[in-house]
Structures are given as C-alpha cells and as structure tokens.
Design a protein around this motif. Structure first.
Motif, PDB file in Angstrom:
ATOM      1  N   MET A 192      15.615  39.670 112.030  1.00  0.00           N
ATOM      2  CA  MET A 192      15.497  40.883 111.222  1.00  0.00           C
ATOM      3  C   MET A 192      15.936  40.591 109.794  1.00  0.00           C
ATOM      4  SD  MET A 192      17.175  44.648 111.778  1.00  0.00           S
ATOM      5  CE  MET A 192      15.962  45.072 113.014  1.00  0.00           C
ATOM      6  N   SER A 193      15.097  41.002 108.837  1.00  0.00           N
ATOM      7  CA  SER A 193      15.382  40.741 107.424  1.00  0.00           C
ATOM      8  C   SER A 193      16.245  41.850 106.831  1.00  0.00           C
ATOM      9  CB  SER A 193      14.079  40.630 106.636  1.00  0.00           C
ATOM     10  OG  SER A 193      13.327  39.532 107.078  1.00  0.00           O
ATOM     11  N   ALA A 194      17.050  41.456 105.877  1.00  0.00           N
ATOM     12  CA  ALA A 194      17.896  42.413 105.167  1.00  0.00           C
ATOM     13  C   ALA A 194      17.053  43.286 104.255  1.00  0.00           C
ATOM     14  CB  ALA A 194      18.942  41.663 104.359  1.00  0.00           C
ATOM     15  N   LYS A 195      17.595  44.447 103.949  1.00  0.00           N
ATOM     16  CA  LYS A 195      16.994  45.308 102.939  1.00  0.00           C
ATOM     17  C   LYS A 195      17.775  45.078 101.648  1.00  0.00           C
ATOM     18  CE  LYS A 195      14.947  48.970 104.141  1.00  0.00           C
ATOM     19  NZ  LYS A 195      14.518  50.337 104.586  1.00  0.00           N
ATOM     20  N   ILE A 196      17.064  44.660 100.611  1.00  0.00           N
ATOM     21  CA  ILE A 196      17.705  44.167  99.389  1.00  0.00           C
ATOM     22  C   ILE A 196      17.391  45.087  98.214  1.00  0.00           C
ATOM     23  CG2 ILE A 196      17.762  42.250  97.748  1.00  0.00           C
ATOM     24  CD1 ILE A 196      16.983  40.467 100.192  1.00  0.00           C
ATOM     25  N   GLY A 197      18.431  45.644  97.604  1.00  0.00           N
ATOM     26  CA  GLY A 197      18.249  46.475  96.424  1.00  0.00           C
ATOM     27  C   GLY A 197      18.258  45.634  95.151  1.00  0.00           C
ATOM     28  N   VAL A 198      17.387  45.975  94.203  1.00  0.00           N
ATOM     29  CA  VAL A 198      17.311  45.252  92.931  1.00  0.00           C
ATOM     30  C   VAL A 198      17.071  46.253  91.799  1.00  0.00           C
ATOM     31  CG1 VAL A 198      16.236  43.359  91.667  1.00  0.00           C
ATOM     32  CG2 VAL A 198      16.182  43.337  94.176  1.00  0.00           C
ATOM     33  N   PHE A 199      17.785  46.053  90.701  1.00  0.00           N
ATOM     34  CA  PHE A 199      17.497  46.855  89.511  1.00  0.00           C
ATOM     35  C   PHE A 199      17.852  46.069  88.258  1.00  0.00           C
ATOM     36  CE2 PHE A 199      21.943  47.704  90.313  1.00  0.00           C
ATOM     37  CZ  PHE A 199      22.532  48.014  89.094  1.00  0.00           C
ATOM     38  N   ALA A 200      17.230  46.464  87.158  1.00  0.00           N
ATOM     39  CA  ALA A 200      17.568  45.917  85.846  1.00  0.00           C
ATOM     40  C   ALA A 200      18.481  46.916  85.137  1.00  0.00           C
ATOM     41  CB  ALA A 200      16.309  45.683  85.028  1.00  0.00           C
ATOM     42  N   ILE A 201      19.312  46.400  84.231  1.00  0.00           N
ATOM     43  CA  ILE A 201      20.196  47.287  83.481  1.00  0.00           C
ATOM     44  C   ILE A 201      20.079  46.953  81.994  1.00  0.00           C
ATOM     45  CG2 ILE A 201      22.253  45.810  83.700  1.00  0.00           C
ATOM     46  CD1 ILE A 201      23.866  48.438  84.088  1.00  0.00           C
ATOM     47  N   GLY A 202      20.007  47.995  81.191  1.00  0.00           N
ATOM     48  CA  GLY A 202      19.869  47.836  79.747  1.00  0.00           C
ATOM     49  C   GLY A 202      20.503  49.007  79.018  1.00  0.00           C
ATOM     50  N   LEU A 203      20.328  49.048  77.730  1.00  0.00           N
ATOM     51  CA  LEU A 203      20.944  50.094  76.905  1.00  0.00           C
ATOM     52  C   LEU A 203      19.854  50.979  76.313  1.00  0.00           C
ATOM     53  CD1 LEU A 203      23.749  51.011  75.834  1.00  0.00           C
ATOM     54  CD2 LEU A 203      23.235  49.694  73.765  1.00  0.00           C
ATOM     55  N   GLU A 204      19.864  52.253  76.693  1.00  0.00           N
ATOM     56  CA  GLU A 204      18.827  53.187  76.280  1.00  0.00           C
ATOM     57  C   GLU A 204      18.726  53.291  74.759  1.00  0.00           C
ATOM     58  OE1 GLU A 204      17.378  57.527  77.876  1.00  0.00           O
ATOM     59  OE2 GLU A 204      19.507  57.282  77.421  1.00  0.00           O
ATOM     60  N   ALA A 205      19.825  53.132  74.052  1.00  0.00           N
ATOM     61  CA  ALA A 205      19.810  53.277  72.593  1.00  0.00           C
ATOM     62  C   ALA A 205      18.917  52.238  71.921  1.00  0.00           C
ATOM     63  CB  ALA A 205      21.230  53.163  72.053  1.00  0.00           C
ATOM     64  N   TYR A 206      18.645  51.104  72.587  1.00  0.00           N
ATOM     65  CA  TYR A 206      17.815  50.061  71.960  1.00  0.00           C
ATOM     66  C   TYR A 206      16.342  50.453  71.863  1.00  0.00           C
ATOM     67  CZ  TYR A 206      21.611  46.601  72.547  1.00  0.00           C
ATOM     68  OH  TYR A 206      22.786  45.903  72.484  1.00  0.00           O
ATOM     69  N   TRP A 207      15.838  51.256  72.805  1.00  0.00           N
ATOM     70  CA  TRP A 207      14.390  51.434  72.916  1.00  0.00           C
ATOM     71  C   TRP A 207      13.764  52.058  71.672  1.00  0.00           C
ATOM     72  CZ3 TRP A 207      15.707  48.239  76.003  1.00  0.00           C
ATOM     73  CH2 TRP A 207      16.274  48.408  77.268  1.00  0.00           C
ATOM     74  N   PRO A 208      14.352  53.128  71.120  1.00  0.00           N
ATOM     75  CA  PRO A 208      13.733  53.660  69.885  1.00  0.00           C
ATOM     76  C   PRO A 208      13.972  52.763  68.667  1.00  0.00           C
ATOM     77  CG  PRO A 208      15.706  54.923  70.448  1.00  0.00           C
ATOM     78  CD  PRO A 208      15.437  54.013  71.601  1.00  0.00           C
ATOM     79  N   GLN A 209      15.010  51.926  68.734  1.00  0.00           N
ATOM     80  CA  GLN A 209      15.300  51.049  67.596  1.00  0.00           C
ATOM     81  C   GLN A 209      14.359  49.847  67.536  1.00  0.00           C
ATOM     82  OE1 GLN A 209      19.496  50.208  68.444  1.00  0.00           O
ATOM     83  NE2 GLN A 209      20.075  51.320  66.580  1.00  0.00           N
ATOM     84  N   PHE A 210      13.994  49.341  68.727  1.00  0.00           N
ATOM     85  CA  PHE A 210      13.226  48.084  68.782  1.00  0.00           C
ATOM     86  C   PHE A 210      11.976  48.293  69.640  1.00  0.00           C
ATOM     87  CE2 PHE A 210      17.814  46.943  68.636  1.00  0.00           C
ATOM     88  CZ  PHE A 210      17.853  46.486  67.314  1.00  0.00           C
ATOM     89  N   ALA A 211      10.879  48.528  68.956  1.00  0.00           N
ATOM     90  CA  ALA A 211       9.619  48.811  69.647  1.00  0.00           C
ATOM     91  C   ALA A 211       9.214  47.637  70.535  1.00  0.00           C
ATOM     92  CB  ALA A 211       8.521  49.096  68.627  1.00  0.00           C
ATOM     93  N   GLY A 212       8.849  47.964  71.781  1.00  0.00           N
ATOM     94  CA  GLY A 212       8.346  46.948  72.702  1.00  0.00           C
ATOM     95  C   GLY A 212       9.423  46.191  73.450  1.00  0.00           C
ATOM     96  N   MET A 213      10.708  46.398  73.106  1.00  0.00           N
ATOM     97  CA  MET A 213      11.757  45.630  73.778  1.00  0.00           C
ATOM     98  C   MET A 213      11.857  45.983  75.263  1.00  0.00           C
ATOM     99  SD  MET A 213      15.887  45.501  73.252  1.00  0.00           S
ATOM    100  CE  MET A 213      15.875  44.579  71.718  1.00  0.00           C
ATOM    101  N   LYS A 214      11.820  47.272  75.593  1.00  0.00           N
ATOM    102  CA  LYS A 214      11.951  47.664  76.992  1.00  0.00           C
ATOM    103  C   LYS A 214      10.824  47.062  77.818  1.00  0.00           C
ATOM    104  CE  LYS A 214      12.419  51.655  80.066  1.00  0.00           C
ATOM    105  NZ  LYS A 214      12.454  53.142  80.170  1.00  0.00           N
ATOM    106  N   GLU A 215       9.626  47.085  77.268  1.00  0.00           N
ATOM    107  CA  GLU A 215       8.472  46.523  77.990  1.00  0.00           C
ATOM    108  C   GLU A 215       8.645  45.015  78.191  1.00  0.00           C
ATOM    109  OE1 GLU A 215       7.638  50.393  76.504  1.00  0.00           O
ATOM    110  OE2 GLU A 215       8.304  48.594  75.410  1.00  0.00           O
ATOM    111  N   GLN A 216       9.170  44.353  77.166  1.00  0.00           N
ATOM    112  CA  GLN A 216       9.397  42.910  77.263  1.00  0.00           C
ATOM    113  C   GLN A 216      10.447  42.602  78.332  1.00  0.00           C
ATOM    114  OE1 GLN A 216      11.398  41.162  73.890  1.00  0.00           O
ATOM    115  NE2 GLN A 216      10.483  39.141  74.236  1.00  0.00           N
ATOM    116  N   LEU A 217      11.526  43.371  78.354  1.00  0.00           N
ATOM    117  CA  LEU A 217      12.575  43.164  79.343  1.00  0.00           C
ATOM    118  C   LEU A 217      12.073  43.448  80.761  1.00  0.00           C
ATOM    119  CD1 LEU A 217      15.648  44.745  77.500  1.00  0.00           C
ATOM    120  CD2 LEU A 217      15.080  42.320  77.721  1.00  0.00           C
ATOM    121  N   MET A 218      11.221  44.456  80.907  1.00  0.00           N
ATOM    122  CA  MET A 218      10.683  44.767  82.229  1.00  0.00           C
ATOM    123  C   MET A 218       9.721  43.684  82.706  1.00  0.00           C
ATOM    124  SD  MET A 218      12.234  47.188  83.528  1.00  0.00           S
ATOM    125  CE  MET A 218      11.191  47.286  84.985  1.00  0.00           C
TER     126      MET A 218
END
Length: 466
Positions: free
Chosen positions: A1-27
C-alpha cells in the motif's frame, strides 16, 4: 500500500503584483518538482502564499489523511503562510524542500531582483521556517538541492516516500498471532496498546483451528490448480515428493491465505507447542513453505510468535523488497564473519534461486515434523533491523548495514548466510547486543539505513545504527 503524500509550494503574495510573471515561473518550477513524485499518490494544493490559503491547504491535507507533507520553498515566504498548515497536520512530518531551480545563479544574467527571487532564493526563508517549527514542536526535516540532475535530492525524496509507504503499510491492517510467544523468550513480550499507539496496528488473537475450519470447508479445483502453480513458481520440488503431501500443503496454503484476507492481516506471527496430530499435523507440516509464500507476498510470518519482529519484517519488506527473519548463529573469528540465520519460514525474495522443499522428521526445539525451507540468501549488501523496547516501554529501532559474502554455510535445513560487518565481528556483536535488540531481527537485501532513519522520524521513535 502506497502512502498518501501532500505537496505544496510556498511563496510571498506581495511579490506577485511587483514582479509580473514571477508566480507563473515559480509554479512552472513547482510542476517540475512534482514530477519527482510520479507515479505516487499525491495531494497537491499548489501555491500557498497567505494565511487563508494555508488554512485551506491544511484542511485539505487533513481530509485526505496524508502520511507526510512536502513544502517546496519556491522563493522567500513568511512563516505566517506555513503555520496554519502545520497546525492542521497534527503530528504528520513536514519535509521542507529547499530546492532552487538552478545549481547556482548566473551572476552575469541576474540583473533584476525578480531574476534572483525567481531562480535562487529558496534558502532565504528556510531558517525562519525551522525556527517556528521548533517553537511549534512539530516534526520536520530539510532537504536542500536543485531541480535538474540532482541525484542526492532525488534519492532523499525517494527515501522519505518509501518510509511513508512503510508507515502506511503498518496502519493498513492487523498483526495476527497464532498461539502465543515462545515460553521464556521474555524479549518477545509486547504491550498491544503501545503497539497500536506507536505503529497503528491492531494485534488480533487467532486460532490454529481457524485454518482447520477453512480446510474443512474445501476449495474449488481452479483454486487448487492456481495455488499449485504458485508453489512450483517458488520452490523446487524433489522428484520423490509424495503427491499427497503436496496436495495437503496446497490446502493449508489456501486456508491460511483465506485467514489473512478475512482478518486483513499484514503479518501472522505464529507458534505451536503441543505435539501435533490429526488436522494440526497437516497444518504444522506445511507451515514452513506456506508461511514462506505469504512472506514473499508481504505478510510477515515470524516463528515463535514474535510480534516485534513481525513489525520489523513488515517495515523491511516495504523498504527493501525482501525481509527474512534471522538471528546471530555463530561467530567465525578466523574469517571475522558471523553466521546469521533461522529455522522456519523465510522470504524467497532474499535469494536468487528457488529453495528445494525437503521433508524432515523433526523441527528442532519445536514439536512436529514436515517441510523445511532452506533459502540461500543472495551475496551482496544487506541491512539488519530489530524492533525493541527501552525501560520506559517505548519502541526503538536498531539497525546495521553489512554484506553477505561467499563461503560455506550450515546445511541443516535452516536459511543462513555469512555476514561481514563494517566494524568487524567483535565490535559489531558487542555494540549490537549493547543496544538491547530482540534476539530475532529482519534481514533485507541492500543498504537501507538512511530510509530507516527517516522511518524512525515518521514513527517518532529513536533509531540506533551500529
């Protein structure tokens, strides 16, 4: 039986309006990282960049009953976006993936702040995360690396996932016991409440008569024929083998397999004390090959009703793909080796060749007679693991890595091999015994100490490596 594995990315919301395209690049980087978990059962919640999304992520992981969670530090992020996730996880271990998109920044082409934040700033928030995790007293680990071609990163992720698989396996079913532990072997005694608390496994007390009842119920011809093929795939049959003995063994196998399925067993520790007769002679006579076949299928079947070693075998089988019960047999000071082995059932996967089924007029130290299963463990690296307890009753894992080497072994019907230890025979035996392991342990092919250390962290029990 395989484990159930949680995964997420973490970043700073304040960056997204400051740096266009950064969130998409990180994702995009995060999607690449997710590929390292394929084809495992993952629960991916995307980017967590503020406390509200962290609360949502935590609730999702909680609802999905994840066994472990990986947090990808995609860029700098503040810890307020981590703590709501952690609070929802309870005691589930969090692995911080401090993973850059590149091995090193190209300083010539890194001309803007977003070039830096988008490619090589994962470590900036790492100490902040670990500081709050320590204050939260939450179990965590850190893996540092880079996305492409980092074999160390890939191996460590794989080890954590394998350890989580082993934990899920323990929680997925029950540990059966037929009979009682061998009288006088006080190292085998267990506290069933503590077993459930630590490993998540119930102990079910079963009866040998349950197997007899299944035999009496009978089996369809197609079941008998399929089981016959399974037996012949695992064992070499002697030319003079009585067909009635083989047919009887096949019935016992099907009856025991049915018991395993009915009670959702992940292990079946067993011991029998009275001189068998009638139906019990049929069952005991066939027990070695039957329990060996089940062991190969991932159902640990230790003799002497050793529940602690049933747990060690289950963990070893999950991590190594092979797990056979063994103990220290005899010391060879001339060659600086130790003969290790044990009577009874073994794991066919510990060997490269089939075992020859043989009949014996006696089972040494135990009543009855019947089939012997002497497997020849494959030469190469191996790991030993023992599940034991301290004075406070809490469980401990004791480990050792070594190598099985060529040479003459005992030909008494028991699975045994020549073990060479990294630190020499004298030192190993003294140090191993000083850790207080049970006299039985699990042996599996390959070196798996690092995965066992991670397993210890997931189970929150100490690990001693000799």
């Amino acid at each position: 039986m395989s484990a159930k594995i949680g995964v997420f990315a973490i970043g700073l919301e304040a960056y997204w309006p400051q740096f266009a395209g950064m969130k998409e690049q990180l994702m995009a980087h995060h999607q690449q990282l997710l590929g390292k978990f394929s084809p495992r059962d993952i629960v991916s919640v995307g980017m967590v960049d503020n406390p509200a999304r962290a609360c949502e992520a935590g609730r999702r992981f909680q609802a999905e009953d994840v066994d472990i969670v990986f947090c990808h530090l995609a860029t700098y992020a503040s810890s307020e976006s981590l703590l709501p996730v952690v609070r929802a996880l309870g005691n589930v271990t969090l692995v911080l993936l401090n993973v850059q998109s590149v091995p090193a920044l190209d300083l010539e082409s890194t001309q803007t702040i977003d070039d830096w934040l988008g490619k090589g700033c994962s470590c900036a928030g790492l100490p902040e995360m670990t500081a709050v995790l320590r204050r939260f007293e939450h179990p965590f680990a850190v893996i540092s690396g880079y996305l492409d071609g980092d074999a160390v990163l890939d191996e460590k992720i794989a080890q954590w996932c394998a350890a989580a698989d082993a934990c899920r396996r323990l929680k997925s079913g029950n540990i059966g016991i037929l009979g009682r532990p061998y009288p006088g072997m006080m190292d085998l005694n267990v506290d069933e409440t503590q077993i459930f608390r630590t490993f998540g496994s119930y102990v079910k007390h079963l009866n040998w008569e349950d197997i007899a009842a299944n035999i009496a119920h009978g089996f369809h011809q197609d079941q008998l024929e399929q089981a016959s093929r399974q037996v012949k795939a695992v064992f070499r049959l002697p030319e003079d083998l009585d067909e009635q003995h083989l047919a009887s063994m096949i019935e016992v196998y099907l009856a025991t397999r049915k018991l395993v399925d009915e009670h959702q067993l992940i292990a079946l520790s067993n011991h029998f004390e009275v001189q068998p007769s009638g139906y019990m002679h049929q069952i005991i006579s066939a027990s070695n090959p039957v329990f060996s076949m089940l062991t190969q299928q991932g159902i640990a079947c230790p003799v002497e009703a050793d529940i602690k070693t049933a747990i060690a075998l289950t963990l070893m089988k999950s991590l190594a793909g092979s797990a056979t019960l063994t103990e220290l047999y005899s010391m060879d000071f001339n060659q600086d080796l130790c003969i290790v082995g044990h009577s009874g059932a073994g794991d066919p996967d510990i060997a490269n060749e089939k075992s020859l089924l043989k009949m014996s007029p006696v089972f040494h130290g135990k009543p009855g007679s019947g089939f012997l299963t002497q497997f020849t463990p494959a030469i190469g690296p191996v790991t030993l693991a023992s599940v034991t307890q301290g004075a406070d009753g809490h469980y401990i894992l004791v480990l050792a890595e070594g190598e099985l080497v060529e040479g003459k072994t005992l030909q008494l019907g028991d699975t045994n091999a020549l073990f060479r230890f990294r630190n020499g025979l004298r030192t190993f035996v003294d140090d191993w015994a000083a850790c207080g392991p049970t006299h039985h342990c699990a042996m599996g092919r390959g070196h798996h100490a690092q995965a066992f250390h991670k397993l210890g962290q997931l189970l929150r029990i100490p690990v001693h490596e000799v």
